[in-house]
Design an enzyme around this catalytic site. Structure first.
Site, PDB file in Angstrom:
ATOM      1  N   LYS A  22       0.833  -1.210   0.000  1.00 21.73           N
ATOM      2  CA  LYS A  22       0.000   0.000   0.000  1.00 21.73           C
ATOM      3  C   LYS A  22       0.867   1.259   0.000  1.00 21.73           C
ATOM      4  O   LYS A  22       0.630   2.179  -0.783  1.00 21.73           O
ATOM      5  CB  LYS A  22      -0.922  -0.029   1.226  1.00 21.73           C
ATOM      6  CG  LYS A  22      -1.865   1.150   1.361  1.00 21.73           C
ATOM      7  CD  LYS A  22      -3.067   0.800   2.209  1.00 21.73           C
ATOM      8  CE  LYS A  22      -2.775   0.799   3.693  1.00 21.73           C
ATOM      9  NZ  LYS A  22      -2.511   2.137   4.280  1.00 21.73           N
ATOM     10  N   SER A  23       1.879   1.287   0.863  1.00 18.77           N
ATOM     11  CA  SER A  23       2.734   2.479   0.948  1.00 18.77           C
ATOM     12  C   SER A  23       3.421   2.748  -0.387  1.00 18.77           C
ATOM     13  O   SER A  23       3.491   3.897  -0.851  1.00 18.77           O
ATOM     14  CB  SER A  23       3.810   2.281   2.023  1.00 18.77           C
ATOM     15  OG  SER A  23       3.224   2.205   3.293  1.00 18.77           O
ATOM     16  N   ARG A  27       2.902   5.940  -3.278  1.00 20.89           N
ATOM     17  CA  ARG A  27       4.047   6.764  -3.686  1.00 20.89           C
ATOM     18  C   ARG A  27       4.288   6.674  -5.181  1.00 20.89           C
ATOM     19  O   ARG A  27       4.685   7.665  -5.820  1.00 20.89           O
ATOM     20  CB  ARG A  27       5.288   6.342  -2.877  1.00 20.89           C
ATOM     21  CG  ARG A  27       5.198   6.819  -1.412  1.00 20.89           C
ATOM     22  CD  ARG A  27       6.073   5.987  -0.505  1.00 20.89           C
ATOM     23  NE  ARG A  27       6.169   6.522   0.852  1.00 20.89           N
ATOM     24  CZ  ARG A  27       5.260   6.309   1.819  1.00 20.89           C
ATOM     25  NH1 ARG A  27       4.173   5.604   1.566  1.00 20.89           N
ATOM     26  NH2 ARG A  27       5.445   6.817   3.025  1.00 20.89           N
ATOM     27  N   GLY A  95      -4.931   7.995   5.360  1.00 21.07           N
ATOM     28  CA  GLY A  95      -4.002   8.901   6.041  1.00 21.07           C
ATOM     29  C   GLY A  95      -2.767   9.173   5.194  1.00 21.07           C
ATOM     30  O   GLY A  95      -2.229  10.282   5.203  1.00 21.07           O
ATOM     31  N   ARG A 123      -8.595  12.148  12.730  1.00 22.55           N
ATOM     32  CA  ARG A 123      -7.147  11.908  12.844  1.00 22.55           C
ATOM     33  C   ARG A 123      -6.366  13.223  12.807  1.00 22.55           C
ATOM     34  O   ARG A 123      -6.716  14.141  12.064  1.00 22.55           O
ATOM     35  CB  ARG A 123      -6.697  10.947  11.739  1.00 22.55           C
ATOM     36  CG  ARG A 123      -7.369   9.595  11.913  1.00 22.55           C
ATOM     37  CD  ARG A 123      -6.950   8.606  10.867  1.00 22.55           C
ATOM     38  NE  ARG A 123      -5.545   8.240  10.984  1.00 22.55           N
ATOM     39  CZ  ARG A 123      -4.921   7.445  10.130  1.00 22.55           C
ATOM     40  NH1 ARG A 123      -5.573   6.946   9.082  1.00 22.55           N
ATOM     41  NH2 ARG A 123      -3.647   7.145  10.298  1.00 22.55           N
ATOM     42  N   GLN A 170       4.639   9.187   7.405  1.00 21.31           N
ATOM     43  CA  GLN A 170       3.740  10.133   6.736  1.00 21.31           C
ATOM     44  C   GLN A 170       4.212  11.571   6.969  1.00 21.31           C
ATOM     45  O   GLN A 170       4.212  12.389   6.054  1.00 21.31           O
ATOM     46  CB  GLN A 170       2.304   9.926   7.223  1.00 21.31           C
ATOM     47  CG  GLN A 170       1.762   8.569   6.772  1.00 21.31           C
ATOM     48  CD  GLN A 170       0.356   8.291   7.258  1.00 21.31           C
ATOM     49  OE1 GLN A 170      -0.226   9.086   7.992  1.00 21.31           O
ATOM     50  NE2 GLN A 170      -0.194   7.156   6.848  1.00 21.31           N
ATOM     51  N   ASP A 316       1.651  -1.448  11.925  1.00 23.08           N
ATOM     52  CA  ASP A 316       0.358  -1.846  11.354  1.00 23.08           C
ATOM     53  C   ASP A 316       0.004  -3.300  11.669  1.00 23.08           C
ATOM     54  O   ASP A 316      -1.116  -3.735  11.390  1.00 23.08           O
ATOM     55  CB  ASP A 316       0.367  -1.623   9.835  1.00 23.08           C
ATOM     56  CG  ASP A 316       0.416  -0.137   9.484  1.00 23.08           C
ATOM     57  OD1 ASP A 316       0.057   0.696  10.342  1.00 23.08           O
ATOM     58  OD2 ASP A 316       0.821   0.191   8.346  1.00 23.08           O
ATOM     59  N   LYS A 343      -4.652   5.796  14.626  1.00 21.93           N
ATOM     60  CA  LYS A 343      -4.743   5.125  13.322  1.00 21.93           C
ATOM     61  C   LYS A 343      -6.199   5.190  12.839  1.00 21.93           C
ATOM     62  O   LYS A 343      -6.983   5.997  13.324  1.00 21.93           O
ATOM     63  CB  LYS A 343      -4.237   3.683  13.456  1.00 21.93           C
ATOM     64  CG  LYS A 343      -2.741   3.591  13.774  1.00 21.93           C
ATOM     65  CD  LYS A 343      -1.902   4.095  12.611  1.00 21.93           C
ATOM     66  CE  LYS A 343      -0.429   4.100  12.929  1.00 21.93           C
ATOM     67  NZ  LYS A 343       0.364   4.783  11.893  1.00 21.93           N
ATOM     68  N   ARG A 389      -7.698  -3.405   9.152  1.00 15.45           N
ATOM     69  CA  ARG A 389      -6.803  -4.357   9.840  1.00 15.45           C
ATOM     70  C   ARG A 389      -7.494  -5.030  11.034  1.00 15.45           C
ATOM     71  O   ARG A 389      -7.188  -6.160  11.379  1.00 15.45           O
ATOM     72  CB  ARG A 389      -5.512  -3.670  10.263  1.00 15.45           C
ATOM     73  CG  ARG A 389      -4.760  -3.113   9.049  1.00 15.45           C
ATOM     74  CD  ARG A 389      -3.293  -2.935   9.245  1.00 15.45           C
ATOM     75  NE  ARG A 389      -2.754  -2.048   8.225  1.00 15.45           N
ATOM     76  CZ  ARG A 389      -2.412  -2.428   6.993  1.00 15.45           C
ATOM     77  NH1 ARG A 389      -2.549  -3.686   6.618  1.00 15.45           N
ATOM     78  NH2 ARG A 389      -1.936  -1.548   6.127  1.00 15.45           N
TER      79      ARG A 389
HETATM   80  C1  S3P Z   1       2.379   4.771   6.205  1.00 15.01           C
HETATM   81  C2  S3P Z   1       2.958   5.092   7.406  1.00 15.01           C
HETATM   82  C3  S3P Z   1       2.478   4.623   8.714  1.00 15.01           C
HETATM   83  C4  S3P Z   1       1.516   3.448   8.575  1.00 15.01           C
HETATM   84  C5  S3P Z   1       0.509   3.658   7.479  1.00 15.01           C
HETATM   85  C6  S3P Z   1       1.201   3.882   6.138  1.00 15.01           C
HETATM   86  C7  S3P Z   1       2.953   5.308   4.961  1.00 15.01           C
HETATM   87  O1  S3P Z   1       1.796   5.690   9.357  1.00 15.01           O
HETATM   88  O2  S3P Z   1       0.856   3.208   9.796  1.00 15.01           O
HETATM   89  O3  S3P Z   1      -0.337   2.519   7.368  1.00 15.01           O
HETATM   90  O4  S3P Z   1       2.617   4.800   3.867  1.00 15.01           O
HETATM   91  O5  S3P Z   1       3.762   6.225   5.037  1.00 15.01           O
HETATM   92  P1  S3P Z   1       2.605   6.790  10.203  1.00 15.01           P
HETATM   93  O6  S3P Z   1       3.545   7.447   9.304  1.00 15.01           O
HETATM   94  O7  S3P Z   1       1.553   7.739  10.702  1.00 15.01           O
HETATM   95  O8  S3P Z   1       3.267   6.046  11.311  1.00 15.01           O
END
Ligand code: S3P
Length: 427
Positions: A22-23, A27, A95, A123, A170, A316, A343, A389
Site C-alpha cells: 500500500k505504501s 508513492r 491517512g 485523525r 507520513q 500496522d 490510526k 486491519r
Molecule cells: C504509512 C505510514 C504509517 C503506517 C501507514 C502507512 C505510509 O503511518 O501506519 O499505514 O505509507 O507512510 P505513520 O507514518 O503515521 O506512522
C-alpha cells in the site's frame, strides 16, 4: 454492509501472493504524477486507499491510465503539470494520501480543499500542518487546521529543520515533498527510523537525499524523472496469512514476492522471537526494495515483549500480533505504541474490545496491550469498526475459534486487501 464469516480450519497449505504494498503503491502514483515522463506501475494495489490517491491526482489534471486493476501508466508533466482542482480532493479513509499530498499541495501555486471520511476527520493533521506552516505554508481548517476539511493556498516555501516528536513516515514524507519545492534545505529528524519507502523511491526517481542517523535532508528545486515501478507484495497483508499458517494446526504456507524492506520486517523479528517456524528467502530488489518469499508452518509459540525501535517496524501489524499472542504461552507485553490510538481507529481500544468478545484475555494500557495466553477462543461476532486491519485480524481469529467468527462491516477490508476472503478459501 458486508459480513464475512470464518470457520475453524485445519491444514492450511499453499503458495500464494498477496496484493501490492500500500505504501509503495501510493508513492508510485504521487511521484509519477510530479515526475516528468511516463511512469509505469506493475503490481499496484487496487485497494480503496490507493484508488483515492489516483482520483485526487486525476482531479489535479494528471492523466492516469489503468490497463488492468494492478497495472497503471501515470503521465507526469513535472511539478508544474498539476492544476488547481475544480472541486474537493477526497482522500476517503487514507491517512497516507492526505498527509503526503499536503506536502505536494503546499508548494503548488493554487487553492485546494481536502476532505476525507469520518475516520480521517478524527485523525490529527496538525502533526503535518504545524511544520508546514513553519515552512511558510498557508493551510487552514477545522480547529485551527488540526482536522479536515483543510484548505491550502500553496506556494513560497522555505526549508526548515524539523525534529519530529513521532517516528512517522507520513510526517517525514510530507515534509520531504514540501522540501523539494522549498528554498534551501529541509531536514527531518525522527526519534527512531520510520519506513523509508519515500527515500528509496525518490532516489529511484533521480532525487538526491542525505541521511545522517535518523535525520534525512533534501535540497529544494529538484525535479523527478519518470520510472518503471514494480510493487512487491505488502508484508502488512502477508502478516494475516502468516498468522493463519502459524495458528491453524498442520499448516504450511509460502507467500511469494513479499516486500522485505528492513523498516517493515519487525513482524518477522517478533514472530521468530516467539518461536515461529518461519523462513525467509530473499530473491532480489525491485526499485530499491528487497523482495522475497516467506514460508510459515504451524508453531508452538511463547510470549514476548514488543516496544522501542521495533514498534515503527511493525506498527500496522499489532492487531494481528495481538491475535497471535493470545495463543502463545505466557504474557505478551506491547508497549511504546501510543501511535495506535490515532490510526484508522483507536487500535489499542478496538483490538482489546473485539478480541475479548472471542474469549481472549487482553488488557489495554496507555501505550499498548497486555495479552495473556494461551486462551482457547470461543468465537462469535465482531465488528471491524470500519478499520481494515481490525476486520482481518478478527477474521483470522475465527480460523481457530470453536464457533468461528462473523465479522460485521467487513467491506473495510477492501482498503488494503481486496480478495482477502477468496485467498483464505484458496488455502
Ligand atoms: C504509512 C505510514 C504509517 C503506517 C501507514 C502507512 C505510509 O503511518 O501506519 O499505514 O505509507 O507512510 P505513520 O507514518 O503515521 O506512522
Amino acid at each position: 454492509m458486508a459480513v464475512i464469516q470464518t470457520e475453524k480450519r485445519k491444514g492450511l497449505t499453499g503458495s500464494v501472493r498477496v496484493p501490492g504494498d500500500k505504501s509503495i503503491s501510493h508513492r508510485a502514483v504521487m511521484f509519477g504524477a510530479i515526475a516528468k515522463g511516463t511512469t509505469r506501475v506493475e503490481g499496484f494495489l487496487p485497494g480503496a486507499d490507493c484508488l483515492s490517491t489516483i482520483e485526487c491526482f486525476r482531479r489535479m489534471g494528471v492523466t492516469i491510465h489503468t490497463h488492468s486493476p494492478t497495472s497503471l501508466q501515470v503521465e507526469g508533466q513535472g511539478w508544474d503539470g498539476l492544476r488547481e482542482p475544480g472541486s474537493f480532493l477526497d482522500v476517503g479513509n487514507s491517512g497516507t494520501t492526505i498527509r503526503l499530498m499536503l506536502g505536494i499541495l503546499t508548494g503548488r501555486p493554487f487553492w485546494s480543499t481536502v476532505i476525507g471520511d469520518e475516520s480521517i476527520a478524527r485523525r490529527p493533521m496538525d502533526r503535518v500542518v504545524k511544520p508546514l506552516r513553519q515552512m511558510g505554508a498557508r493551510v487552514d481548517g477545522r480547529r485551527d487546521g488540526k482536522f479536515t476539511p483543510l484548505g491550502v493556498r500553496g506556494g513560497n516555501l522555505q526549508g526548515i529543520r524539523f525534529e519530529s516528536p513521532v517516528a512517522s513516515a507520513q510526517v517525514k514524507s510530507c515534509l520531504l515533498l514540501a522540501g523539494l519545492q522549498a528554498a534551501g534545505t529541509t531536514t527531518i529528524a525522527e526519534p527512531s527510523l520510520s519506513r523509508d519507502h519515500t527515500e528509496r523511491m525518490l532516489r529511484a526517481f533521480g532525487v538526491e537525499l542525505q541521511r545522517e542517523g535518523y535525520a534525512v535532508s533534501v535540497q529544494g528545486g529538484q525535479s523527478l524523472v519518470a520510472q518503471e515501478v514494480r510493487v512487491p507484495g505488502d508484508i502488512s497483508s502477508a502478516a494475516f496469512i502468516m498468522a493463519a499458517a502459524l495458528l491453524v494446526p498442520d499448516s504450511k504456507v509460502t507467500i511469494r514476492d513479499v516486500g522485505l524492506n528492513p523498516t517493515r520486517t519487525g513482524i518477522i523479528d517478533a514472530l521468530q522471537a516467539m518461536g515461529a517456524r518461519l523462513e525467509v528467502e530473499e530473491k532480489g530488489e525491485w526499485c530499491g526494495e528487497p523482495v522475497g518469499d516467506i514460508t510459515v508452518r504451524s508453531s508452538e509459540l511463547q510470549s514476548t515483549e514488543i516496544g522501542g525501535d521495533l514498534i515503527p517496524r511493525l506498527i500496522d501489524e499489532i492487531p494481528i500480533l495481538a491475535v497471535i499472542a493470545s495463543q502463545a504461552e505466557g504474557t505478551t507485553v506491547i508497549k511504546d505504541a501510543a501511535e495506535l490510538k490515532v490510526k484508522e481507529t483507536n487500535r489499542i481500544a478496538v483490538t482489546a474490545q473485539e478480541l475479548r468478545k472471542l474469549g481472549a484475555r487482553v488488557e489495554e494500557t496507555d501505550d499498548g496491550l497486555i495479552i495473556h495466553g494461551p486462551s482457547p477462543l470461543t468465537g462469535g461476532e465482531c465488528d471491524s469498526h470500519g478499520d481494515h486491519r481490525i476486520g482481518m485480524a478478527m477474521a483470522i481469529a475465527g480460523l481457530i475459534a470453536d464457533r468461528g467468527c462473523k465479522v460485521h462491516r467487513a467491506e473495510a477490508i477492501d482498503v488494503s486487501f481486496p480478495g482477502f476472503e477468496a485467498l483464505l478459501q484458496q488455502l
